[in-house]
Write a protein that holds these residues in place. Structure first.
Motif, short mmCIF file in Angstrom:
data_model
loop_
_atom_site.label_atom_id
_atom_site.label_comp_id
_atom_site.label_asym_id
_atom_site.label_seq_id
_atom_site.Cartn_x
_atom_site.Cartn_y
_atom_site.Cartn_z
N THR A 67 18.35 -80.14 105.52
CA THR A 67 19.23 -79.41 104.61
C THR A 67 19.32 -80.00 103.21
OG1 THR A 67 21.15 -80.71 105.32
CG2 THR A 67 20.66 -78.67 106.55
N GLY A 68 19.09 -81.32 103.10
CA GLY A 68 19.29 -81.97 101.81
C GLY A 68 20.75 -82.22 101.50
N LEU A 69 21.64 -81.94 102.46
CA LEU A 69 23.07 -82.16 102.26
C LEU A 69 23.40 -83.64 102.43
CD1 LEU A 69 24.47 -79.11 104.26
CD2 LEU A 69 24.24 -79.32 101.78
N THR A 70 24.55 -84.06 101.92
CA THR A 70 24.96 -85.45 102.02
C THR A 70 25.53 -85.75 103.39
OG1 THR A 70 27.22 -85.03 101.26
CG2 THR A 70 25.53 -85.44 99.57
N THR A 71 25.57 -87.02 103.75
CA THR A 71 26.13 -87.42 105.04
C THR A 71 27.60 -87.02 105.17
OG1 THR A 71 24.57 -89.25 105.24
CG2 THR A 71 26.56 -89.37 106.58
N PRO A 72 28.45 -87.23 104.16
CA PRO A 72 29.84 -86.79 104.30
C PRO A 72 29.97 -85.29 104.57
CG PRO A 72 29.66 -88.32 102.47
CD PRO A 72 28.26 -88.02 102.92
N GLN A 73 29.13 -84.49 103.91
CA GLN A 73 29.17 -83.05 104.17
C GLN A 73 28.82 -82.75 105.63
OE1 GLN A 73 26.41 -82.08 100.89
NE2 GLN A 73 27.88 -80.50 100.24
N LEU A 74 27.78 -83.40 106.12
CA LEU A 74 27.33 -83.14 107.48
C LEU A 74 28.33 -83.67 108.51
CD1 LEU A 74 23.51 -83.79 107.13
CD2 LEU A 74 24.71 -81.60 107.23
N LEU A 75 29.01 -84.74 108.20
CA LEU A 75 30.02 -85.25 109.12
C LEU A 75 31.20 -84.28 109.24
CD1 LEU A 75 30.01 -89.06 108.25
CD2 LEU A 75 29.24 -87.99 110.36
N SER A 76 31.45 -83.54 108.17
CA SER A 76 32.46 -82.49 108.26
C SER A 76 32.02 -81.41 109.25
CB SER A 76 32.71 -81.86 106.88
OG SER A 76 33.26 -82.79 105.99
N TYR A 77 30.72 -81.09 109.20
CA TYR A 77 30.19 -80.14 110.19
C TYR A 77 30.28 -80.73 111.60
CZ TYR A 77 28.15 -77.51 106.27
OH TYR A 77 27.98 -76.78 105.13
N ALA A 78 30.06 -82.04 111.71
CA ALA A 78 30.13 -82.68 113.03
C ALA A 78 31.53 -82.59 113.62
CB ALA A 78 29.69 -84.14 112.92
N HIS A 79 32.56 -82.71 112.77
CA HIS A 79 33.93 -82.52 113.23
C HIS A 79 34.08 -81.15 113.88
CE1 HIS A 79 36.58 -85.83 112.16
NE2 HIS A 79 35.95 -85.97 111.00
N ARG A 80 33.60 -80.13 113.17
CA ARG A 80 33.72 -78.76 113.66
C ARG A 80 32.89 -78.56 114.93
NH1 ARG A 80 36.23 -74.54 115.34
NH2 ARG A 80 35.08 -72.56 115.06
N ALA A 81 31.70 -79.14 114.96
CA ALA A 81 30.84 -79.01 116.14
C ALA A 81 31.51 -79.63 117.36
CB ALA A 81 29.49 -79.66 115.88
N ARG A 82 32.15 -80.78 117.18
CA ARG A 82 32.85 -81.42 118.30
C ARG A 82 34.03 -80.58 118.77
NH1 ARG A 82 31.98 -86.13 120.45
NH2 ARG A 82 30.43 -87.55 119.58
N ASP A 83 34.73 -79.97 117.82
CA ASP A 83 35.84 -79.08 118.20
C ASP A 83 35.33 -77.93 119.05
OD1 ASP A 83 37.63 -80.66 116.84
OD2 ASP A 83 37.67 -79.40 115.04
N LYS A 84 34.22 -77.31 118.62
CA LYS A 84 33.67 -76.18 119.36
C LYS A 84 33.15 -76.61 120.73
CE LYS A 84 31.49 -72.80 117.57
NZ LYS A 84 30.52 -71.90 116.92
N ALA A 85 32.52 -77.79 120.79
CA ALA A 85 32.00 -78.28 122.06
C ALA A 85 33.14 -78.53 123.05
CB ALA A 85 31.21 -79.57 121.84
N ALA A 86 34.26 -79.08 122.56
CA ALA A 86 35.41 -79.32 123.43
C ALA A 86 35.98 -78.01 123.96
CB ALA A 86 36.49 -80.10 122.67
N LEU A 87 36.05 -76.99 123.08
CA LEU A 87 36.56 -75.69 123.49
C LEU A 87 35.65 -75.05 124.53
CD1 LEU A 87 38.58 -73.39 123.12
CD2 LEU A 87 37.16 -72.55 121.23
N GLU A 88 34.33 -75.10 124.30
CA GLU A 88 33.40 -74.51 125.26
C GLU A 88 33.45 -75.22 126.60
OE1 GLU A 88 29.50 -74.26 123.63
OE2 GLU A 88 30.09 -72.87 122.02
N GLN A 89 33.61 -76.55 126.57
CA GLN A 89 33.72 -77.29 127.81
C GLN A 89 34.96 -76.87 128.59
OE1 GLN A 89 31.77 -79.00 129.45
NE2 GLN A 89 32.92 -80.35 130.81
#
Length: 408
Positions: free
Chosen positions: A375-397
């Motif tokens: 993506t060329g995005l910065t690590t802080p930007q992607l870590l924000s996505y990781a927060h959201r991905a973990r939230d979604k993973a917890a909900l799906e589980q």
């Protein structure tokens, strides 16, 4: 292996294939096979022990598992693509069975009539045939240091079982809706083996997550809304469908999309990607939030390019036939989403397409480092996505756990 067989052995096998196909395994006698092969019946028993020993040789000869397995081993040191080698093996396996459909039907339909010792021998024969394929798996796993959850032999047995199961269903059932065609089955099978149907979220340390900016709200789009937008694009025409497809399958920003040229689209039978600038490439996904949008060869972008009659080098065009501008792309997006709202009651923003793609990639198991390269995005930007991905993973589980609960 067939190459080490004598002429008499091969004649007996060929005769058995013809007779098994014509009248079934049970009704075929060793005398008939010997006569068809032009040899003495004693020769059959000397070479194969019994009719069922000959049946095992027929199965090995038809499925060519051992031969293809040996070919895989030879390819292990020559190819950098495990996908290509496995797909070639799978295709050859299925084509060999499809050459003798009546034999497959006979074996499946009459297996219950075989004596126990012969069913055991059949199972042992299939197990032995797996070993060379397993050896290939192990060679590639060791060479590329691939992380696996199953042993090489287990992977081989699962692959061969699925291929055999496909052949049995295709050759014994005329009507089913399990897959569209063999190409779709093979692509799905390769995806399952090489990427996993469900890949765990990458292990992101607690410290890294704490460092991520939490003030920024990452708002991806739900699957049903994404598919609705893609359908709106499809209704709007080939270019609109290609644009929505690129936005959701490659995770590009609007400015990157309008800067694409025809030469930036790289495609072959096994993958498709876009060249972004001089140093970045991004794959175009076939699957978007659980739904497949064509193949590497036939997809909305490929169809758009195929329909074009102009010589413009731009990948996407304005209404006047010039290079599309970002403002016009944003207007198109508003047209496609005019009657749709996000869960929080707002119109979908075009930037949410990239957010949705990044979060989906994280949930499929890509690492932060690899996603940064794509993506060329910065690590802080992607870590924000990781927060959201973990939230979604917890909900799906939580949803899966509730669905597994059995009523009292």
């Amino acid at each position: 292996m067939a190459s080490s067989r004598t002429s008499k052995q091969q004649r007996l096998i060929d005769a058995a294939v013809e007779l098994f196909a014509a009248q079934g395994v049970t009704e075929t006698t060793t005398k008939q096979i010997a006569e068809r092969a032009g040899v003495n019946e004693v020769t059959l028993f000397r070479q194969f022990g019994s009719k069922y020993g000959l049946l095992l040789a027929v199965i090995e000869d038809a499925a060519i598992v051992s031969q293809m397995g040996q070919t895989l081993i030879e390819q292990a040191g020559q190819t950098s693509s495990i996908y290509s080698a496995l797909r070639t093996y799978a295709m050859a396996y299925l084509e060999s069975l499809e050459r003798v459909p009546d034999v497959v039907r006979s074996i499946v339909g009459e297996a219950g009539h075989y004596p126990t010792e012969n069913r055991k021998a059949l199972g042992q024969g299939l197990t032995l045939a797996n070993r060379s394929v397993a050896e290939y798996f192990q060679t590639v796993i060791d060479r590329d240091q691939l992380p696996t959850h199953l042993s090489a032999e287990t992977l081989a047995s699962q692959l061969n079982s699925m291929l055999l199961g496909y052949a049995v269903i295709e050759l014994t059932s005329e009507f089913h809706a399990l897959w569209h065609d063999r190409e779709e089955f093979l692509e799905n099978l390769m995806t399952l083996f090489l990427h996993g149907a469900v890949t765990p979220l990458p292990d992101i340390t607690a410290e890294a997550l704490i460092e991520a900016p939490t003030s920024e709200t990452i708002a991806d789009l739900p699957a049903h809304l994404v598919h609705q937008i893609l359908q709106q694009g499809k209704k709007a025409g080939p270019q609109a469908y290609a644009l929505t497809y690129v936005l959701f399958s490659a995770g590009l920003s609007p400015s990157e999309v309008v800067g694409l040229e025809r030469s930036h689209y790289v495609q072959d039978a096994h993958y498709q990607l876009l060249q972004i600038g001089s140093d970045r490439q991004v794959p175009l996904n076939q699957w978007i939030l659980g739904k497949r949008y064509g193949s590497h060869i036939k997809n909305p972008l490929a169809q758009w390019l195929k329909s074009r009659k102009d010589a413009n080098s731009a990948l996407f065009l304005s209404s006047t036939g010039e290079v599309i501008s970002e403002a016009e792309l944003r207007q198109h997006w508003q047209d496609w989403t005019i009657n749709h709202l996000t869960p929080d009651g707002h119109p979908p923003a075009i930037e949410q397409a990239q957010s949705t793609w990044c979060i989906e990639m994280l949930m499929k198991g890509i690492s932060i480092t690899d996603l940064q390269r794509l993506t060329g995005l910065t690590t802080p930007q992607l870590l924000s996505y990781a927060h959201r991905a973990r939230d979604k993973a917890a909900l799906e589980q939580a949803i899966r756990l509730d669905q597994r609960r059995k009523p009292q």
